[in-house]
Design an enzyme around this catalytic site. Structure first.
Site, mmCIF file in Angstrom:
data_model
loop_
_atom_site.group_PDB
_atom_site.id
_atom_site.type_symbol
_atom_site.label_atom_id
_atom_site.label_comp_id
_atom_site.label_asym_id
_atom_site.label_seq_id
_atom_site.Cartn_x
_atom_site.Cartn_y
_atom_site.Cartn_z
ATOM 1 N N ASP A 11 -10.253 -5.994 4.411
ATOM 2 C CA ASP A 11 -11.083 -5.101 3.584
ATOM 3 C C ASP A 11 -12.598 -5.360 3.657
ATOM 4 O OD1 ASP A 11 -8.533 -4.332 2.886
ATOM 5 O OD2 ASP A 11 -8.711 -4.749 0.751
ATOM 6 N N LYS A 109 -3.862 0.534 3.324
ATOM 7 C CA LYS A 109 -2.974 0.192 2.201
ATOM 8 C C LYS A 109 -3.558 0.739 0.906
ATOM 9 C CE LYS A 109 -5.269 -4.223 1.657
ATOM 10 N NZ LYS A 109 -5.969 -3.856 0.397
ATOM 11 N N CYS A 154 -6.992 -9.353 -2.494
ATOM 12 C CA CYS A 154 -6.280 -8.953 -1.273
ATOM 13 C C CYS A 154 -6.067 -10.113 -0.303
ATOM 14 C CB CYS A 154 -6.986 -7.770 -0.628
ATOM 15 S SG CYS A 154 -6.837 -6.285 -1.669
HETATM 16 C C1 VGL Z 1 -9.294 -5.384 -3.632
HETATM 17 C C2 VGL Z 1 -9.368 -4.930 -5.876
HETATM 18 C C3 VGL Z 1 -8.978 -3.623 -5.646
HETATM 19 C C4 VGL Z 1 -9.491 -6.380 -2.540
HETATM 20 C C5 VGL Z 1 -8.898 -4.092 -3.380
HETATM 21 O O1 VGL Z 1 -9.739 -5.974 -1.383
HETATM 22 O O2 VGL Z 1 -9.407 -7.590 -2.838
HETATM 23 N N1 VGL Z 1 -9.501 -5.796 -4.879
HETATM 24 N N2 VGL Z 1 -8.753 -3.211 -4.390
#
Ligand code: VGL
Ligand code: ZN
Length: 210
Positions: A11, A109, A154
């Site tokens: 991410d 995802k 994540c």
């Molecule tokens: C994430 C919160 C919501 C992450 C993704 O990438 O850690 N955290 N969505």
């Protein structure tokens, strides 16, 4: 790096960097180190948080609730977030400085409206598979190195699920940054240690891609 090694980069998206909708302090500081680290791996997989605009993890979908509150969902507790990483938006795009052209898979995802997915392996019900476990297994990639955002969500959930699936897991902790809400970072580090995840500072020894 060995033929069985794979780098999972989690991410590295605009919304998790300064100026984004769910900005992580120094989220962008990991971009250059990750580019460097990735150059040493023959096999790289990227994840991309990829939500519909009305996703159930958004506080905006729950009138009377605010971001960073926790609510009970059918699958368990869920932290509510500001709207972020909405499919097709600039916020969901990878950071412009992120340069890993040899990545072999981009796994999206969090695309189901009713359920969040922190982990790259299972959605937040801990049951719905993303397919990544099968992909890595079929390719014989069983030594996983993880870097990215966020350490305590994540990255940690991916590392814990990977251990449950029997992978050897190292988290490159200096190439991660945390959200750290309600003690989440300390809990995630403790859980990862307990599960046998290696937490390593600095960058792995460079080797030419095999
Ligand atoms: C994430 C919160 C919501 C992450 C993704 O990438 O850690 N955290 N969505
Ligand atoms: Zn998300």
């Amino acid at each position: 790096m060995a033929e069985r090694d794979v780098l999972l980069i989690v991410d590295v998206q605009n919304d998790f960097c300064p100026g984004g909708r769910l900005a992580i302090p120094e989220g962008d500081a990991i971009v250059a180190p990750i580019n460097r680290i990735a150059a040493g791996f023959a096999h790289v997989v990227l994840t991309q948080d990829w939500h519909p605009g009305d996703h159930a993890s958004f506080a905006s979908a729950h009138p009377g609730h605010r971001p960073f509150e926790s609510i009970d969902m059918p699958y368990g507790p869920q932290t509510l977030w500001p709207d972020h990483c909405v499919q097709g938006t600039l916020g969901a795009a990878f950071h412009p400085g992120f340069a890993v052209p040899h990545a072999e898979l981009v796994l999206r995802k969090g695309f189901r409206r009713e359920i969040d997915s922190y982990s790259a392996f299972f959605e937040n019900d801990h049951r719905t598979a993303t397919g990544l476990g099968g992909y890595l297994r079929e390719r014989g990639l069983d030594r996983l190195f993880i870097a990215g955002l966020a350490t305590d969500f994540c990255v940690a959930w991916s590392a814990l699920d990977a251990r449950k699936l029997g992978f050897e897991v190292t988290v490159l902790i200096s190439a991660c940054r945390a959200i750290d809400t309600a003690g989440s970072l300390a809990a995630a580090l403790a859980d990862m240690r307990q599960a046998g995840v290696a937490l390593v500072e600095g960058e792995p020894r460079q080797a030419s891609p095999s």
